[in-house]
Every structure is written in C-alpha cells, then in structure tokens.
Design a protein around this motif. Structure first.
Motif, PDB file in Angstrom:
ATOM      1  N   LEU A 142      45.224 -82.058  11.152  1.00 43.26           N
ATOM      2  CA  LEU A 142      45.799 -81.287  12.061  1.00 43.26           C
ATOM      3  C   LEU A 142      46.866 -81.982  13.042  1.00 43.26           C
ATOM      4  N   THR A 143      46.761 -83.027  13.458  1.00 38.33           N
ATOM      5  CA  THR A 143      47.727 -83.899  14.229  1.00 38.33           C
ATOM      6  C   THR A 143      49.136 -83.960  13.327  1.00 38.33           C
ATOM      7  N   ILE A 144      49.013 -84.304  12.275  1.00 46.10           N
ATOM      8  CA  ILE A 144      50.134 -84.586  11.407  1.00 46.10           C
ATOM      9  C   ILE A 144      50.846 -83.107  11.126  1.00 46.10           C
ATOM     10  N   LEU A 145      49.898 -82.275  10.664  1.00 44.55           N
ATOM     11  CA  LEU A 145      50.394 -80.812  10.642  1.00 44.55           C
ATOM     12  C   LEU A 145      51.184 -80.389  11.736  1.00 44.55           C
ATOM     13  N   VAL A 146      50.606 -80.283  13.095  1.00 36.94           N
ATOM     14  CA  VAL A 146      51.127 -79.798  14.296  1.00 36.94           C
ATOM     15  C   VAL A 146      52.600 -80.577  14.508  1.00 36.94           C
ATOM     16  N   ASP A 147      52.295 -81.947  14.375  1.00 36.55           N
ATOM     17  CA  ASP A 147      53.515 -82.760  14.734  1.00 36.55           C
ATOM     18  C   ASP A 147      54.674 -82.513  13.800  1.00 36.55           C
ATOM     19  N   VAL A 149      55.256 -79.619  12.147  1.00 30.91           N
ATOM     20  CA  VAL A 149      55.930 -78.536  12.709  1.00 30.91           C
ATOM     21  C   VAL A 149      56.978 -78.533  13.905  1.00 30.91           C
ATOM     22  N   HIS A 150      56.549 -79.367  14.787  1.00 34.08           N
ATOM     23  CA  HIS A 150      57.401 -79.572  15.929  1.00 34.08           C
ATOM     24  C   HIS A 150      58.788 -80.264  15.732  1.00 34.08           C
ATOM     25  N   ILE A 151      58.392 -81.363  14.735  1.00 31.86           N
ATOM     26  CA  ILE A 151      59.644 -81.887  14.233  1.00 31.86           C
ATOM     27  C   ILE A 151      60.689 -81.314  13.639  1.00 31.86           C
ATOM     28  N   TYR A 152      60.101 -80.219  12.576  1.00 32.69           N
ATOM     29  CA  TYR A 152      60.959 -79.291  12.016  1.00 32.69           C
ATOM     30  C   TYR A 152      61.915 -78.407  12.805  1.00 32.69           C
ATOM     31  N   LEU A 171      65.400 -75.377   8.135  1.00 32.46           N
ATOM     32  CA  LEU A 171      64.603 -76.159   8.810  1.00 32.46           C
ATOM     33  C   LEU A 171      63.554 -75.178   9.682  1.00 32.46           C
ATOM     34  N   SER A 172      63.925 -74.187  10.327  1.00 34.75           N
ATOM     35  CA  SER A 172      63.165 -73.423  11.131  1.00 34.75           C
ATOM     36  C   SER A 172      62.115 -72.785  10.245  1.00 34.75           C
ATOM     37  N   LYS A 173      62.605 -72.306   9.063  1.00 38.74           N
ATOM     38  CA  LYS A 173      61.657 -71.516   8.123  1.00 38.74           C
ATOM     39  C   LYS A 173      60.609 -72.580   7.659  1.00 38.74           C
ATOM     40  N   LYS A 174      61.066 -73.776   7.172  1.00 40.92           N
ATOM     41  CA  LYS A 174      60.175 -74.757   6.878  1.00 40.92           C
ATOM     42  C   LYS A 174      59.030 -74.737   8.061  1.00 40.92           C
ATOM     43  N   GLY A 175      59.305 -75.022   9.118  1.00 40.01           N
ATOM     44  CA  GLY A 175      58.443 -75.251  10.133  1.00 40.01           C
ATOM     45  C   GLY A 175      57.626 -74.281  10.324  1.00 40.01           C
TER      46      GLY A 175
END
Length: 179
Positions: A142-147, A149-152, A171-175
């Motif tokens: 979950l940590t990697i996933l959430v981070d 998303v924020h990076i995207y 990029l927004s859509k990927k996030g």
C-alpha cells in the motif's frame, strides 16, 4: 540504541501521522546517524551497517526544515550513493531500491520547492520508472501504491505547467487508474 533513536525520530518526523516536530526528529536522527556511522566505519564490509547509515541519512534529510532544501537534497544524495552501491551488490535487495526511490521522490519535491523545475521533472520521471519496478515486485504494498499515485499526479502537474497537456492527462489517468 540506534533503532530507538530512529523510532523516537519517526514519532516526531514531519511525515505520516506524527507529532510533527521536525527539530526534535532531526535531533534523534543525528544521534541515530552517529551510531550508524560508527558501526559502518568499524566494519566497511558490513552491508547492514551501510544500509542503516543510509536510512539515518534519509531520515535526517526528510526532517530538514523547508528553508534547508539544499542541505536536504545533498543528504538524500549521500544516502542514495550508499543505497545505489548496495543495490549494485545485490540487485534483489528491494529495501535499498525502495529507500532510494523514496529519497528521490522527496528530493524531487525539494528541487521543485527551490524552483528547479527541470531537475524536479527528471527526478519525478526516474521515480515513476522505479516505482513501476517496485510495484511489479510488491503489488500488494500500500505504501508503494499510494506514493506512486502521488508521484504520477505531481509529475502531471509539473508537465501541465510546461504546457504539455496531453502528457499531463496521460499521467493523471495512470495515477487515477492505479488509485
């Protein structure tokens, strides 16, 4: 003792739920670093001691006040030099890759804060690529996933500021898809 200083700093650090007392966190992390440096110096072949030193540097950089962005970026670079060395020694060491990835994300934010948009964008792109690699190996983190998303989304904002609307939307859509 080193781990205790780390945990005390974590409770006070300016990340995640904490007491948000960066000065106290930095004080604990400095003590952590002193012990980690002593351990790493006493046995240069001890990869665990090197890793602990890199983590201590990373935590110190995170706790650096906003007006010390340059120092934080330099400290992240020191930590990543160690982590990159450890990753080269053991490419399956996801802990070193994870910490370097996280550090580069924080560094990108600091670069952006200092007005270095091009350098921040390069760092964000590198972080995105590494994050995809980490997610492929740790798809339930979950940590990697959430981070990630924020990076995207942070990268999308920066790209949009450069007038690259289509890439920003992609990029927004990927996030969003990842979220």
């Amino acid at each position: 003792l080193m781990i205790a200083y780390s945990k005390v700093g974590d409770v006070q650090a300016p990340i995640r739920p904490s007491l948000n007392n960066p000065a106290a966190a930095l004080e604990s992390y400095i003590k952590m670093l002193a012990i980690a440096t002593k351990l790493a110096s006493s046995d240069p072949s001890d990869v665990h001691a090197k890793f602990d030193r890199a983590v201590a540097l990373s935590k110190m950089a995170i706790a650096e006040p906003q007006d010390r962005d340059r120092e934080a970026i330099d400290t992240f670079s020191q930590a990543n030099a160690i982590l990159d060395e450890l990753s080269a020694m053991d490419p399956l060491d996801n802990n070193a890759v994870f910490w370097a990835w996280s550090n580069r994300g924080y560094s990108a934010k600091r670069l952006l804060h200092t007005g270095q948009k091009a350098a921040a964008l390069r760092a964000y792109r590198e972080v995105l690529a590494t994050g995809l690699h980490l997610l492929a190996q740790n798809h339930k983190s979950l940590t990697i996933l959430v981070d990630q998303v924020h990076i995207y989304l942070e990268t999308a904002k920066l790209v949009a500021d450069n007038g690259q609307k289509q890439e920003a939307l992609t990029l927004s859509k990927k996030g969003i898809d990842l979220a």
